[in-house]
Write a protein that holds these residues in place. Structure first.
Motif, PDB file in Angstrom:
ATOM      1  N   LEU A 188      61.697  55.993  36.500  1.00 36.03           N
ATOM      2  CA  LEU A 188      62.235  54.999  37.436  1.00 36.03           C
ATOM      3  C   LEU A 188      61.193  54.644  38.498  1.00 36.03           C
ATOM      4  CD1 LEU A 188      64.809  53.405  38.333  1.00 36.03           C
ATOM      5  CD2 LEU A 188      65.337  55.315  39.833  1.00 36.03           C
ATOM      6  N   MET A 210      73.954  46.280  41.353  1.00 31.97           N
ATOM      7  CA  MET A 210      74.189  47.206  42.474  1.00 31.97           C
ATOM      8  C   MET A 210      74.519  46.475  43.775  1.00 31.97           C
ATOM      9  SD  MET A 210      74.220  50.292  41.419  1.00 31.97           S
ATOM     10  CE  MET A 210      74.002  51.360  42.841  1.00 31.97           C
ATOM     11  N   HIS A 216      65.805  43.698  29.667  1.00 32.09           N
ATOM     12  CA  HIS A 216      65.373  43.924  31.055  1.00 32.09           C
ATOM     13  C   HIS A 216      63.846  43.866  31.078  1.00 32.09           C
ATOM     14  CE1 HIS A 216      65.114  45.563  35.061  1.00 32.09           C
ATOM     15  NE2 HIS A 216      66.407  45.802  35.130  1.00 32.09           N
ATOM     16  N   THR A 231      77.472  45.973  36.846  1.00 36.61           N
ATOM     17  CA  THR A 231      76.343  46.905  37.036  1.00 36.61           C
ATOM     18  C   THR A 231      75.320  46.377  38.048  1.00 36.61           C
ATOM     19  OG1 THR A 231      75.071  46.027  35.153  1.00 36.61           O
ATOM     20  CG2 THR A 231      76.574  47.854  34.690  1.00 36.61           C
ATOM     21  N   HIS A 291      67.305  54.456  27.941  1.00 37.19           N
ATOM     22  CA  HIS A 291      68.254  54.307  29.056  1.00 37.19           C
ATOM     23  C   HIS A 291      69.583  53.756  28.519  1.00 37.19           C
ATOM     24  CE1 HIS A 291      70.049  53.238  32.895  1.00 37.19           C
ATOM     25  NE2 HIS A 291      70.070  51.966  32.558  1.00 37.19           N
ATOM     26  N   ASP A 307      75.939  54.294  34.401  1.00 37.08           N
ATOM     27  CA  ASP A 307      74.647  53.632  34.597  1.00 37.08           C
ATOM     28  C   ASP A 307      73.725  54.424  35.527  1.00 37.08           C
ATOM     29  OD1 ASP A 307      72.767  51.633  34.338  1.00 37.08           O
ATOM     30  OD2 ASP A 307      73.674  50.309  35.824  1.00 37.08           O
ATOM     31  N   ILE A 308      74.313  55.090  36.518  1.00 35.64           N
ATOM     32  CA  ILE A 308      73.452  55.768  37.503  1.00 35.64           C
ATOM     33  C   ILE A 308      73.657  57.279  37.435  1.00 35.64           C
ATOM     34  CG2 ILE A 308      73.244  53.759  39.012  1.00 35.64           C
ATOM     35  CD1 ILE A 308      75.378  54.851  40.811  1.00 35.64           C
ATOM     36  N   GLU A 323      71.270  61.946  37.455  1.00 31.68           N
ATOM     37  CA  GLU A 323      71.275  63.186  38.238  1.00 31.68           C
ATOM     38  C   GLU A 323      72.461  64.102  37.897  1.00 31.68           C
ATOM     39  OE1 GLU A 323      68.836  64.381  39.628  1.00 31.68           O
ATOM     40  OE2 GLU A 323      67.563  62.668  40.073  1.00 31.68           O
ATOM     41  N   PHE A 371      62.224  50.386  48.898  1.00 28.13           N
ATOM     42  CA  PHE A 371      62.450  51.628  48.136  1.00 28.13           C
ATOM     43  C   PHE A 371      61.600  51.699  46.861  1.00 28.13           C
ATOM     44  CE2 PHE A 371      65.141  49.943  44.769  1.00 28.13           C
ATOM     45  CZ  PHE A 371      65.808  48.875  45.363  1.00 28.13           C
ATOM     46  N   SER A 402      63.335  59.411  47.533  1.00 28.75           N
ATOM     47  CA  SER A 402      64.074  58.451  46.731  1.00 28.75           C
ATOM     48  C   SER A 402      65.457  59.004  46.360  1.00 28.75           C
ATOM     49  CB  SER A 402      63.268  58.145  45.465  1.00 28.75           C
ATOM     50  OG  SER A 402      63.982  57.302  44.624  1.00 28.75           O
ATOM     51  N   GLN A 403      65.526  60.319  46.098  1.00 26.15           N
ATOM     52  CA  GLN A 403      66.781  60.871  45.588  1.00 26.15           C
ATOM     53  C   GLN A 403      67.774  61.335  46.645  1.00 26.15           C
ATOM     54  OE1 GLN A 403      66.307  59.249  43.146  1.00 26.15           O
ATOM     55  NE2 GLN A 403      67.347  60.512  41.650  1.00 26.15           N
ATOM     56  N   PHE A 459      61.583  52.447  32.454  1.00 26.59           N
ATOM     57  CA  PHE A 459      62.944  52.960  32.697  1.00 26.59           C
ATOM     58  C   PHE A 459      64.036  52.204  31.931  1.00 26.59           C
ATOM     59  CE2 PHE A 459      66.984  53.263  34.959  1.00 26.59           C
ATOM     60  CZ  PHE A 459      67.095  54.625  35.179  1.00 26.59           C
ATOM     61  N   HIS A 460      64.081  50.886  32.091  1.00 31.05           N
ATOM     62  CA  HIS A 460      65.195  50.128  31.504  1.00 31.05           C
ATOM     63  C   HIS A 460      64.932  49.839  30.025  1.00 31.05           C
ATOM     64  CE1 HIS A 460      66.004  49.343  35.834  1.00 31.05           C
ATOM     65  NE2 HIS A 460      67.245  49.455  35.424  1.00 31.05           N
ATOM     66  N   PHE A 464      69.820  58.456  47.886  1.00 29.93           N
ATOM     67  CA  PHE A 464      70.585  57.860  46.779  1.00 29.93           C
ATOM     68  C   PHE A 464      71.775  58.772  46.412  1.00 29.93           C
ATOM     69  CE2 PHE A 464      71.293  56.747  42.261  1.00 29.93           C
ATOM     70  CZ  PHE A 464      71.481  55.386  42.406  1.00 29.93           C
ATOM     71  N   HIS A 514      74.208  46.772  28.284  1.00 23.19           N
ATOM     72  CA  HIS A 514      74.204  46.439  29.707  1.00 23.19           C
ATOM     73  C   HIS A 514      72.838  46.095  30.311  1.00 23.19           C
ATOM     74  CE1 HIS A 514      72.646  50.400  30.682  1.00 23.19           C
ATOM     75  NE2 HIS A 514      72.502  49.989  31.926  1.00 23.19           N
ATOM     76  N   PHE A 556      59.542  51.163  39.492  1.00 23.63           N
ATOM     77  CA  PHE A 556      59.609  50.681  40.886  1.00 23.63           C
ATOM     78  C   PHE A 556      58.205  50.347  41.396  1.00 23.63           C
ATOM     79  CE2 PHE A 556      63.729  52.956  42.582  1.00 23.63           C
ATOM     80  CZ  PHE A 556      64.497  52.124  41.791  1.00 23.63           C
TER      81      PHE A 556
HETATM   82  N1  LIG Z   1      66.758  56.081  43.734  1.00 25.11           N
HETATM   83  C1  LIG Z   1      67.443  56.034  42.588  1.00 25.11           C
HETATM   84  N2  LIG Z   1      67.935  54.847  42.160  1.00 25.11           N
HETATM   85  C2  LIG Z   1      68.602  54.829  41.001  1.00 25.11           C
HETATM   86  C3  LIG Z   1      68.818  55.988  40.231  1.00 25.11           C
HETATM   87  N3  LIG Z   1      69.526  55.652  39.126  1.00 25.11           N
HETATM   88  C4  LIG Z   1      69.739  54.329  39.221  1.00 25.11           C
HETATM   89  N4  LIG Z   1      69.191  53.828  40.334  1.00 25.11           N
HETATM   90  C5  LIG Z   1      69.229  52.425  40.825  1.00 25.11           C
HETATM   91  O1  LIG Z   1      70.388  51.802  40.401  1.00 25.11           O
HETATM   92  C6  LIG Z   1      70.103  50.717  39.524  1.00 25.11           C
HETATM   93  C7  LIG Z   1      71.085  50.848  38.371  1.00 25.11           C
HETATM   94  O2  LIG Z   1      71.269  49.714  37.676  1.00 25.11           O
HETATM   95  P1  LIG Z   1      70.552  49.310  36.283  1.00 25.11           P
HETATM   96  O3  LIG Z   1      71.631  48.534  35.603  1.00 25.11           O
HETATM   97  O4  LIG Z   1      69.359  48.509  36.731  1.00 25.11           O
HETATM   98  O5  LIG Z   1      70.146  50.505  35.466  1.00 25.11           O
HETATM   99  C8  LIG Z   1      68.647  50.942  39.072  1.00 25.11           C
HETATM  100  O6  LIG Z   1      67.969  49.775  38.789  1.00 25.11           O
HETATM  101  C9  LIG Z   1      68.066  51.633  40.298  1.00 25.11           C
HETATM  102  O7  LIG Z   1      67.688  50.687  41.267  1.00 25.11           O
HETATM  103  C10 LIG Z   1      68.294  57.218  40.709  1.00 25.11           C
HETATM  104  O8  LIG Z   1      68.435  58.298  40.109  1.00 25.11           O
HETATM  105  N5  LIG Z   1      67.615  57.173  41.884  1.00 25.11           N
END
Ligand SMILES: Nc1nc2c(ncn2[C@@H]2O[C@H](COP(=O)(O)O)[C@@H](O)[C@H]2O)c(=O)[nH]1
Ligand SMILES: [Zn+2]
Length: 381
Positions: free
Chosen positions: A271, A216, A147, A214, A107, A253-254, A257, A292, A303-304, A102-103, A307, A143, A275
């Motif tokens: 993502l 969270m 990662h 950024t 992204h 950043d988020i 969606e 989560f 998850s969505q 994801f990161h 959020f 940003h 996770f």
């Molecule tokens: N469940 C979801 N979590 C999301 C989504 N998009 C982002 N995120 C969460 O936010 C952080 C954003 O910060 P980042 O700088 O790490 O990109 C990300 O890590 C997720 O934890 C989503 O669509 N659904």
């Protein structure tokens, strides 16, 4: 694992994430070849919209598109950025996003492209200085640099090198920011090298603020600050602008969606993959499992829906309060996404109930079997 025996190597995750030199060189060559080509007006306009589909573009093309953003916002001429320095900067940025689900560099692009779209949609150029726009776009680009695919909770619980270095305070965001300035410290990739010291200082301060925003864990705090100033918001007030810049990078950043479903859904798969990798590692290392991220507990819709309801809507609605024109671009698609995942959640629930019902039926019928056998036995027994 007990205290003392638990000692994960701080570099445990770094071996496979890094891009190889060959991979980087290959993309760099392609990028340099392409960067002399003219990007069509149609693509330039499309690039300004949140409907842009990142999946259609390979990394070298994405670097060209980032170059277009700096050009079309007039940063090249306003801040005297040499084209080869911008190219070297973008290459260094590309190189320092890792190969993780994801990161990654895509992204980075999506967040930057959303920021770029928001700048155009809100006509921000007529409201704040170019230098603030330069800060916003560059912060988005940088940003999530380097990662590793494991969030701050993991960094802290696993006592990684980053957590140690930054005393558990936003270890990732501090690192992303430090890597950005490592890139900018090199003359050949310092896009701000022709600016007076005062301007450089202002940019550095702004980028640090935006990237650190950024994290969270600061979400509610930043959102509350924005809500408090909204009724009297003044583009001429630096404190107000600073909060707006933080809100805009957070929204970008988020914002997956807020994109069309066929663009957004694959991002959710990425993502969740990241996770699940983390929670698997947490289980393996005996660390607290981030709920989560747990593959045994989380589904795509679960998850969505939360959020969207509790994070996206409250944030996006406030930005749309300042810029009502954003409603159709970032709120409406998120509403659609919520409907989509609510339906998916119901379907999964029905499936689960049916499965449970089938299992009970099978159990009942198999538990009846001995009786049936008995019944079949001759009466004499
Ligand atoms: N469940 C979801 N979590 C999301 C989504 N998009 C982002 N995120 C969460 O936010 C952080 C954003 O910060 P980042 O700088 O790490 O990109 C990300 O890590 C997720 O934890 C989503 O669509 N659904
Ligand atoms: Zn991000």
């Amino acid at each position: 694992m007990s205290e003392g025996t638990h000692k994960p190597s701080p570099f445990y995750h770094k071996r496979t994430l890094r891009k190889t030199r060959e991979e980087c060189e290959h993309v760099r060559e392609k990028f340099l070849q392409m960067s002399s080509l003219e990007v069509s007006e149609e693509v330039r306009q499309y690039l300004k919209t949140p409907t842009f589909d990142n999946w259609q573009w390979e990394d070298a093309e994405i670097m060209v598109l980032l170059q277009v953003m700096y050009t079309d916002l007039d940063f090249i001429s306003t801040f005297n950025i040499e084209p080869d320095v911008l190219q070297q900067f973008l290459y260094e940025v590309y190189r320092r996003y890792n190969n993780i689900p994801f990161h990654n560099f895509k992204h980075c692009f999506c967040v930057t492209q959303m920021m770029y779209g928001l700048i155009w949609l809100t006509d921000l150029r007529s409201k704040i200085d170019s230098i603030d726009l330069l800060i916003m776009l560059t912060s988005a680009v940088c940003h999530d640099l380097d990662h590793t695919g494991y969030n701050n909770a993991y960094q802290i619980n696993a006592r990684t090198e980053l957590a140690l270095r930054y005393n558990d305070i936003s270890p990732l965001e501090n690192h992303h920011c430090a890597v950005a300035f490592e890139i900018l410290e090199k003359t050949e990739s310092n896009i701000f090298r022709n600016l007076p010291t005062e301007q450089y200082k202002r940019i550095r301060e702004g980028i640090i603020k935006c990237i650190l925003a950024t994290d969270m864990s600061r979400h509610t705090d930043i959102l509350n600050k924005f809500k408090a100033i909204l009724p009297v918001f003044d583009f001429g007030n630096k404190d107000h602008r600073d909060v707006l810049m933080m809100i805009m990078i957070k929204v970008s950043d988020i914002s997956n969606e807020a994109r069309p479903m066929d663009v957004a859904e694959p991002w959710l798969d990425c993502l969740l993959q990241e996770f699940f990798n983390q929670s698997d590692m947490e289980k393996l290392e005996g660390l607290p499992v981030t709920p989560f991220m747990d593959r045994d507990k989380v589904t795509k819709p679960s998850s969505q829906t939360g959020f969207i309801r509790f994070v996206l809507f409250p944030l996006f609605i406030e930005l749309a309060n300042l810029f009502p024109c954003l409603e159709q671009h970032i709120i409406d698609p998120v509403r659609k996404a919520l409907d989509y995942y609510t339906e998916m959640e119901k379907a999964l629930e029905r499936e689960k109930q049916n499965r449970a019902l089938n299992e009970t039926t099978v159990k009942t019928s198999t538990s009846k079997e001995p009786d049936a056998n008995l019944e079949a036995k001759p009466a004499s027994l």
